[in-house]
Each structure stands twice: as C-alpha cells, then as structure tokens.
Write a protein that holds these residues in place. Sequence first.
Motif, mmCIF file in Angstrom:
data_model
loop_
_atom_site.group_PDB
_atom_site.id
_atom_site.type_symbol
_atom_site.label_atom_id
_atom_site.label_comp_id
_atom_site.label_asym_id
_atom_site.label_seq_id
_atom_site.Cartn_x
_atom_site.Cartn_y
_atom_site.Cartn_z
ATOM 1 N N MET A 1 0.824 -1.186 0.000
ATOM 2 C CA MET A 1 0.000 0.000 0.000
ATOM 3 C C MET A 1 0.874 1.257 0.000
ATOM 4 O O MET A 1 0.518 2.239 -0.639
ATOM 5 N N GLU A 2 2.013 1.199 0.697
ATOM 6 C CA GLU A 2 2.910 2.362 0.739
ATOM 7 C C GLU A 2 3.468 2.675 -0.652
ATOM 8 O O GLU A 2 3.592 3.836 -1.029
ATOM 9 N N LYS A 3 3.811 1.637 -1.408
ATOM 10 C CA LYS A 3 4.331 1.836 -2.766
ATOM 11 C C LYS A 3 3.284 2.493 -3.647
ATOM 12 O O LYS A 3 3.604 3.382 -4.440
ATOM 13 N N LEU A 4 2.039 2.070 -3.515
ATOM 14 C CA LEU A 4 0.966 2.672 -4.309
ATOM 15 C C LEU A 4 0.767 4.132 -3.930
ATOM 16 O O LEU A 4 0.580 4.987 -4.791
ATOM 17 N N ALA A 5 0.833 4.436 -2.634
ATOM 18 C CA ALA A 5 0.687 5.820 -2.178
ATOM 19 C C ALA A 5 1.799 6.697 -2.736
ATOM 20 O O ALA A 5 1.552 7.820 -3.187
ATOM 21 N N ARG A 6 3.036 6.175 -2.747
ATOM 22 C CA ARG A 6 4.158 6.932 -3.313
ATOM 23 C C ARG A 6 3.980 7.131 -4.814
ATOM 24 O O ARG A 6 4.255 8.202 -5.349
ATOM 25 N N PHE A 32 -6.993 1.605 -2.551
ATOM 26 C CA PHE A 32 -6.695 1.684 -3.979
ATOM 27 C C PHE A 32 -7.320 0.512 -4.747
ATOM 28 O O PHE A 32 -7.306 -0.614 -4.264
ATOM 29 N N ALA A 33 -7.814 0.791 -5.936
ATOM 30 C CA ALA A 33 -8.172 -0.258 -6.890
ATOM 31 C C ALA A 33 -7.100 -0.204 -7.971
ATOM 32 O O ALA A 33 -6.825 0.867 -8.525
ATOM 33 N N VAL A 34 -6.476 -1.337 -8.239
ATOM 34 C CA VAL A 34 -5.380 -1.405 -9.198
ATOM 35 C C VAL A 34 -5.854 -2.201 -10.411
ATOM 36 O O VAL A 34 -6.152 -3.390 -10.297
ATOM 37 N N THR A 81 -4.784 -10.518 -11.476
ATOM 38 C CA THR A 81 -3.794 -10.015 -10.530
ATOM 39 C C THR A 81 -4.227 -10.484 -9.154
ATOM 40 O O THR A 81 -5.416 -10.617 -8.870
ATOM 41 N N CYS A 82 -3.255 -10.746 -8.323
ATOM 42 C CA CYS A 82 -3.517 -11.306 -7.006
ATOM 43 C C CYS A 82 -2.555 -10.681 -6.002
ATOM 44 O O CYS A 82 -1.349 -10.621 -6.249
ATOM 45 N N LEU A 83 -3.086 -10.204 -4.901
ATOM 46 C CA LEU A 83 -2.252 -9.647 -3.836
ATOM 47 C C LEU A 83 -1.903 -10.762 -2.862
ATOM 48 O O LEU A 83 -2.780 -11.442 -2.324
ATOM 49 N N TRP A 84 -0.590 -10.963 -2.666
ATOM 50 C CA TRP A 84 -0.130 -12.006 -1.756
ATOM 51 C C TRP A 84 1.166 -11.532 -1.122
ATOM 52 O O TRP A 84 2.112 -11.165 -1.824
ATOM 53 N N ASN A 85 1.208 -11.513 0.201
ATOM 54 C CA ASN A 85 2.396 -11.086 0.955
ATOM 55 C C ASN A 85 2.905 -9.722 0.494
ATOM 56 O O ASN A 85 4.093 -9.551 0.219
ATOM 57 N N ASP A 86 2.014 -8.767 0.393
ATOM 58 C CA ASP A 86 2.355 -7.397 -0.001
ATOM 59 C C ASP A 86 2.945 -7.281 -1.400
ATOM 60 O O ASP A 86 3.603 -6.300 -1.722
ATOM 61 N N GLN A 87 2.740 -8.273 -2.239
ATOM 62 C CA GLN A 87 3.194 -8.233 -3.632
ATOM 63 C C GLN A 87 1.967 -8.414 -4.523
ATOM 64 O O GLN A 87 1.083 -9.214 -4.212
ATOM 65 N N LEU A 88 1.926 -7.706 -5.616
ATOM 66 C CA LEU A 88 0.843 -7.845 -6.579
ATOM 67 C C LEU A 88 1.363 -8.674 -7.753
ATOM 68 O O LEU A 88 2.279 -8.266 -8.455
ATOM 69 N N TYR A 89 0.786 -9.863 -7.931
ATOM 70 C CA TYR A 89 1.225 -10.798 -8.963
ATOM 71 C C TYR A 89 0.308 -10.728 -10.176
ATOM 72 O O TYR A 89 -0.902 -10.598 -10.039
ATOM 73 N N LEU A 90 0.902 -10.867 -11.349
ATOM 74 C CA LEU A 90 0.201 -10.942 -12.619
ATOM 75 C C LEU A 90 0.306 -12.386 -13.086
ATOM 76 O O LEU A 90 1.407 -12.915 -13.257
ATOM 77 N N VAL A 91 -0.860 -13.024 -13.282
ATOM 78 C CA VAL A 91 -0.884 -14.457 -13.562
ATOM 79 C C VAL A 91 -1.691 -14.747 -14.820
ATOM 80 O O VAL A 91 -2.817 -14.268 -14.971
ATOM 81 N N GLY A 92 -1.105 -15.549 -15.721
ATOM 82 C CA GLY A 92 -1.822 -16.098 -16.863
ATOM 83 C C GLY A 92 -2.279 -15.091 -17.887
ATOM 84 O O GLY A 92 -1.698 -14.035 -18.063
#
Length: 112
Positions: A1-6, A32-34, A81-92
């Motif tokens: 969330m901090e990265k998105l705010a920055r 945020f909606a990403v 996209t999936c949020l897991w352990n503060d990382q946003l993953y792009l899959v498939g």
Amino acid sequence: MEKLARLVSSGQGSQKGPHGLRHHSCSVVGPFAVLFGGETLTRARDTICNDLYIYDTRTSPPLWFHFPCADRGMKRVGHRTCLWNDQLYLVGGFGEDGRTASPQVCVLDSLI
C-alpha cells in the motif's frame, strides 16, 4: 500500500477513468483499486495494453492515475492479478496477440 501511495503522489490524477477497457484485472489494495492490462476499444480495432491504472479513494472526489508500461512483454488480456504477501502478482492470460497463452507469473513491483 505504501508503494501505491508513493506512486500516485508522483502522478497527476484525473476524475476520468480508463475508457473502453475490457478483459483487464482489478485488485483492491487498501484504499486503492489497481487495474492492469486488458483490451482498449478503439475505432480501428481492439488493442491489448499493458497500462496500469490506480483508483485512489483517499481523495474526495476519488481520482484515477494512469501509468503506461514500456515493457511490451507485459501486455496481457484475460489475466488475473492477485495480492499475496504485499506483492501484486500478474498471472496467466494471453499476450500481445490475444491468442498466445502466457505462462509467466510476474510481480507488478516493477511498475509500482
């Protein structure tokens, strides 16, 4: 969330969101909606994109931020996209041609 705010603090927001976007992904990260990728509907033809849109609900009215991605390999449609352990993953999904399945799992950290 901090990265998105920055990231949104470095951009200029607009009340206009993405126009004519389908088969994109959307993940909610705090306020945020990403949104990522999908097809943009243009007059000539549908185009696979690799753009990142962030909808910031912390402001009134909420604002959209648009961040184009230069990496053509990140173009995706029909992905997740999936949020897991503060990382946003792009899959498939499918790549730039809209027909070739993408086996890659990417972290969207490079964009954020």
